[in-house]
Design a protein around this motif. Structure first.
Motif, PDB file in Angstrom:
ATOM      1  N   ARG B  21      65.041 -21.207  21.054  1.00  0.00           N
ATOM      2  CA  ARG B  21      64.773 -20.024  20.227  1.00  0.00           C
ATOM      3  C   ARG B  21      65.370 -18.763  20.841  1.00  0.00           C
ATOM      4  NH1 ARG B  21      63.183 -23.933  17.849  1.00  0.00           N
ATOM      5  NH2 ARG B  21      61.306 -24.133  16.591  1.00  0.00           N
ATOM      6  N   ILE B  82      42.046 -14.817  24.046  1.00  0.00           N
ATOM      7  CA  ILE B  82      42.358 -14.610  22.634  1.00  0.00           C
ATOM      8  C   ILE B  82      42.912 -13.194  22.437  1.00  0.00           C
ATOM      9  CG2 ILE B  82      41.387 -14.560  20.292  1.00  0.00           C
ATOM     10  CD1 ILE B  82      39.157 -16.452  21.491  1.00  0.00           C
ATOM     11  N   ASN B  84      44.922 -11.656  24.106  1.00  0.00           N
ATOM     12  CA  ASN B  84      46.358 -11.558  24.371  1.00  0.00           C
ATOM     13  C   ASN B  84      47.204 -11.832  23.130  1.00  0.00           C
ATOM     14  OD1 ASN B  84      46.333 -10.969  27.127  1.00  0.00           O
ATOM     15  ND2 ASN B  84      46.038 -13.131  27.660  1.00  0.00           N
ATOM     16  N   LYS B  89      41.871 -13.834  13.802  1.00  0.00           N
ATOM     17  CA  LYS B  89      40.850 -13.711  12.757  1.00  0.00           C
ATOM     18  C   LYS B  89      39.598 -14.339  13.348  1.00  0.00           C
ATOM     19  CE  LYS B  89      39.569 -14.944   8.096  1.00  0.00           C
ATOM     20  NZ  LYS B  89      39.657 -15.984   7.070  1.00  0.00           N
ATOM     21  N   THR B  91      37.526 -15.730  16.066  1.00  0.00           N
ATOM     22  CA  THR B  91      37.993 -16.265  17.350  1.00  0.00           C
ATOM     23  C   THR B  91      39.258 -17.109  17.174  1.00  0.00           C
ATOM     24  OG1 THR B  91      36.612 -18.237  17.176  1.00  0.00           O
ATOM     25  CG2 THR B  91      35.639 -16.336  18.269  1.00  0.00           C
ATOM     26  N   LEU B  92      39.755 -17.187  15.943  1.00  0.00           N
ATOM     27  CA  LEU B  92      40.972 -17.978  15.709  1.00  0.00           C
ATOM     28  C   LEU B  92      42.218 -17.120  15.903  1.00  0.00           C
ATOM     29  CD1 LEU B  92      39.758 -19.809  12.495  1.00  0.00           C
ATOM     30  CD2 LEU B  92      40.491 -20.966  14.591  1.00  0.00           C
ATOM     31  N   LEU B  93      43.301 -17.751  16.346  1.00  0.00           N
ATOM     32  CA  LEU B  93      44.581 -17.062  16.423  1.00  0.00           C
ATOM     33  C   LEU B  93      45.229 -17.164  15.045  1.00  0.00           C
ATOM     34  CD1 LEU B  93      45.855 -18.722  19.723  1.00  0.00           C
ATOM     35  CD2 LEU B  93      44.334 -16.750  19.477  1.00  0.00           C
ATOM     36  N   ARG B  94      45.880 -16.072  14.628  1.00  0.00           N
ATOM     37  CA  ARG B  94      46.509 -16.105  13.307  1.00  0.00           C
ATOM     38  C   ARG B  94      48.023 -16.122  13.458  1.00  0.00           C
ATOM     39  NH1 ARG B  94      44.062 -12.825   8.669  1.00  0.00           N
ATOM     40  NH2 ARG B  94      43.615 -11.350  10.346  1.00  0.00           N
ATOM     41  N   VAL B  95      48.662 -17.055  12.737  1.00  0.00           N
ATOM     42  CA  VAL B  95      50.127 -17.169  12.798  1.00  0.00           C
ATOM     43  C   VAL B  95      50.676 -17.280  11.374  1.00  0.00           C
ATOM     44  CG1 VAL B  95      50.136 -18.316  15.053  1.00  0.00           C
ATOM     45  CG2 VAL B  95      50.046 -19.699  12.965  1.00  0.00           C
ATOM     46  N   PRO B  96      51.972 -17.018  11.191  1.00  0.00           N
ATOM     47  CA  PRO B  96      52.568 -17.249   9.868  1.00  0.00           C
ATOM     48  C   PRO B  96      52.356 -18.702   9.475  1.00  0.00           C
ATOM     49  CG  PRO B  96      54.121 -16.120  11.314  1.00  0.00           C
ATOM     50  CD  PRO B  96      52.953 -16.533  12.161  1.00  0.00           C
ATOM     51  N   LYS B  97      52.241 -18.965   8.203  1.00  0.00           N
ATOM     52  CA  LYS B  97      51.915 -20.316   7.738  1.00  0.00           C
ATOM     53  C   LYS B  97      52.917 -21.345   8.249  1.00  0.00           C
ATOM     54  CE  LYS B  97      49.863 -22.716   4.021  1.00  0.00           C
ATOM     55  NZ  LYS B  97      48.859 -22.377   3.021  1.00  0.00           N
ATOM     56  N   VAL B  98      52.374 -22.390   8.885  1.00  0.00           N
ATOM     57  CA  VAL B  98      53.217 -23.514   9.287  1.00  0.00           C
ATOM     58  C   VAL B  98      52.652 -24.745   8.630  1.00  0.00           C
ATOM     59  CG1 VAL B  98      54.170 -22.804  11.488  1.00  0.00           C
ATOM     60  CG2 VAL B  98      51.834 -23.617  11.386  1.00  0.00           C
ATOM     61  N   ILE B  99      53.478 -25.448   7.933  1.00  0.00           N
ATOM     62  CA  ILE B  99      53.007 -26.689   7.338  1.00  0.00           C
ATOM     63  C   ILE B  99      54.190 -27.624   7.243  1.00  0.00           C
ATOM     64  CG2 ILE B  99      53.367 -26.128   4.888  1.00  0.00           C
ATOM     65  CD1 ILE B  99      50.290 -27.174   4.708  1.00  0.00           C
ATOM     66  N   GLU B 100      53.928 -28.898   7.601  1.00  0.00           N
ATOM     67  CA  GLU B 100      55.037 -29.856   7.526  1.00  0.00           C
ATOM     68  C   GLU B 100      54.863 -30.747   6.337  1.00  0.00           C
ATOM     69  OE1 GLU B 100      57.209 -31.205  11.069  1.00  0.00           O
ATOM     70  OE2 GLU B 100      55.285 -30.948  12.030  1.00  0.00           O
TER      71      GLU B 100
END
Lengths: 477, 100
Positions: B21, B82, B84, B89, B91-100
């Motif tokens: 990357r 967390i 960092n 959201k 206690t969850l980390l939020r990331v752009p949607k990843v789905i396979e």
């Protein structure tokens, strides 16, 4: 043309350790998201992973139980890829030097016993869990599972049908549960399976192009997915096409496998030895110590049950699939219940009752002593088999013993011939036409009279006596 | 030193950069290709030594079997970890949607 399917399975089994593989965080399932995390499993700078000894022990146990060879030296390797559930950007796994190689799992097929070879068993860490937002283009990451220990158990492509795949998985799961290294829960993901499958013309030596199947979270789905995929590949070949080497996902809602459209280059993992972890050399004393501690395994237990208790091989297999069930059976037999009767009643009434109430044998509503009590009442002729079913349901419902129920409800079998004959004469006298027809040769009517007599006695009459005495009375001129 | 005997091509450097990357400009890619070629050429020098009788090693330290017992250590300061993350959201980390 006839085709042969060639299947190899990769199983990921979550180890039942208390702490993670490289740090002391708890492995407890269902904790608040991101509560069981620390600098090591979340890849903070400067941390050092240290191997959990129990994971190695569990791996060795599994290798020994499947007749594999524990390698003298094994190393951990980094498997590099980017995904949000993988904080380090690599998974610590084993590559060129796994914990164990070889071995086999024996299954029963229509054609008899078959050994499914194992390629290797290695240790690795699990990734975190992703939750996808239904309404917004975002996903959430829970890292509690990150670093939970897994054993990856890779089979040789020795499996030739979905049924064999199912039998292999069930046997492997049974072994892992006997060893108490994995709970084998497929729905919760502590026992996961990916499949490599290809087809080739029957008799051919060269393998066809394979696809990899993922996302099958039950035994049934594995079999269904393989069934579908084999048909699909055969169809492709029959139509003159070529099978693409690709990963396909099982779509449970639509009962099909679908191509997983993802960047293929993502599969260049650039493995290399992990410099944070030193090599592992398992000494023979440790292996022997673990070998001594192995419990009796399913195959051996089945043989012993057939030999010691004289029950059919099939019964022994059903009972021994779960160690707790086998233990229950033995506890019942220890109470002097005849083994065949005990296995019949466990395999029918008890298993049905447990299944209906979604309970494990460990929370059986009837303990082995009371269960033996019921069987012994049948054996002694105190109650009939038919009444026993009613008593069984009552026992499951109330937790009372069979004795108590039989006494309080007056269910004791009537085995007094004089009393039964009395009822029979009354019944036969009430149906002169049927009696005459029977005597004229309509023997089917015996069942009618048995039913009537049973009704009169609320099912309590000894069936054998009823039969004998009815024959006698009806044959009188 | 990057001569006609290239050990690694600019395309390969671009591929490795993509896997890692890393966004490299053409100039950077060329620069790294030269540097990596020099490094790989130096590796050839090491290959001149006969190592046929030497066991491959993965570690500079001759230690083996460093292990810990299976004991749970309470997780210290998960909230700090967390914290960092760029986006969360609860206690969850939020990331752009990843789905396979």
């Amino acid at each position: 043309m006839n085709y042969q399917a060639v299947i190899g399975l990769e199983v990921h089994a979550q180890m039942l350790t208390d702490s993670k593989i490289f740090c002391g965080c708890s492995t407890k399932f269902g904790a608040e998201p991101n509560s069981s995390i620390c600098p090591v499993c979340t890849a903070q700078p400067g941390v050092l992973p240290v191997l959990n000894k129990k994971v190695v022990e569990f791996g060795i146990k599994t290798a020994l139980a499947t007749h594999g060879e524990v390698c003298d030296g094994s190393w951990f390797a980094r498997k590099n890829y980017f995904y949000p559930d993988l904080p380090k950007g690599y998974q610590i796994s084993q590559y060129e030097h796994p914990l164990a190689r070889g071995g086999h799992v024996e299954i029963e097929t229509d054609g008899g016993k078959k050994k499914i070879g194992l390629t290797r068993i290695h240790m690795e860490e699990d990734a975190g869990k992703l939750l996808h937002d239904e309404h917004a283009p975002q996903s959430y990451v829970d890292l509690n599972r990150t670093g939970v220990p897994l054993l990856e158990i890779v089979s040789e492509p020795d499996i030739n049908s979905p049924q064999e795949a199912g039998a292999y998985l069930k046997k492997l799961r049974s072994i892992l549960r006997y060893l108490e290294v994995c709970d084998g829960n497929m729905e919760e993901g502590s026992f996961r399976c990916d499949a490599n499958v290809s087809v080739r013309p029957a008799g051919a030596h060269e393998l066809g192009t394979r696809t990899e199947l993922k996302n099958m979270n039950s035994f049934r789905n594995v079999e269904k997915a393989l069934e579908y995929e084999i048909k699909r590949q055969v169809q492709v070949l029959e139509d003159g096409g070529r099978v693409n080497q690709e990963t396909r996902l099982w779509n449970d809602a639509r009962d099909i496998t679908e191509s997983m459209r993802s960047k293929e280059e993502a599969h260049d993992y650039r493995y290399f030895p992990d410099p944070d972890l030193v090599a592992l050399t398992v000494d023979h004393r440790w292996i022997e110590q673990i070998r001594q501690s192995l419990p009796e395994l399913p195959d051996h237990k089945v043989e012993r049950f057939v030999c010691d208790y004289g029950i059919p091989h099939y019964d022994a297999q059903v009972l021994c699939a779960e160690k707790e069930m086998a233990d229950y059976f033995e506890a019942v037999v220890r109470e002097n219940a005849p083994p065949k009767q005990a296995s019949n009643w466990i395999m029918t009434e008890l298993m049905r009752e447990l299944k209906e109430n979604r309970r494990d044998i460990a929370d059986s509503p009837i303990n082995p002593v009371d269960f033996a009590g019921l069987i012994n009442l049948i054996e002694a002729g105190t109650i009939s088999g038919k009444i026993a079913k009613t008593v069984f349901s009552e026992m499951a419902k109330t937790g009372k013993t069979a004795q108590e129920i039989v006494r309080s409800q007056g269910l004791t079998q009537i085995s007094d011939p004089t009393r039964i004959e009395e009822v029979i004469r009354r019944v036969v006298g009430g149906f002169p036409k049927e009696a005459a027809d029977f005597r004229a040769g309509k023997e089917r009517l015996l069942g009618f009279f048995v039913g009537r007599v049973m009704k009169e006695t609320q099912g309590k009459a000894n069936p054998q006596l009823v039969n004998d005495l009815l024959q006698k009375v009806l044959s009188e001129p | 030193m990057a001569d006609h005997k290239q050990k690694i091509t600019a395309d390969e450097v671009g591929y490795v950069a993509k896997l890692a990357r890393l966004a490299l400009s053409d100039n950077e890619a060329k620069g790294f290709t030269d540097i990596l070629n020099d490094i790989l050429a130096y590796m050839d020098k090491l290959s001149e030594i006969d190592t046929a009788d030497i066991e491959p090693m993965t570690h500079a330290i001759p230690n083996t079997n460093v292990m810990r017992d299976d004991i749970v250590v309470p997780s210290e300061d998960p909230a700090g970890i967390i914290g960092n993350a760029p986006d969360t959201k609860g206690t969850l980390l939020r990331v752009p949607k990843v789905i396979e």
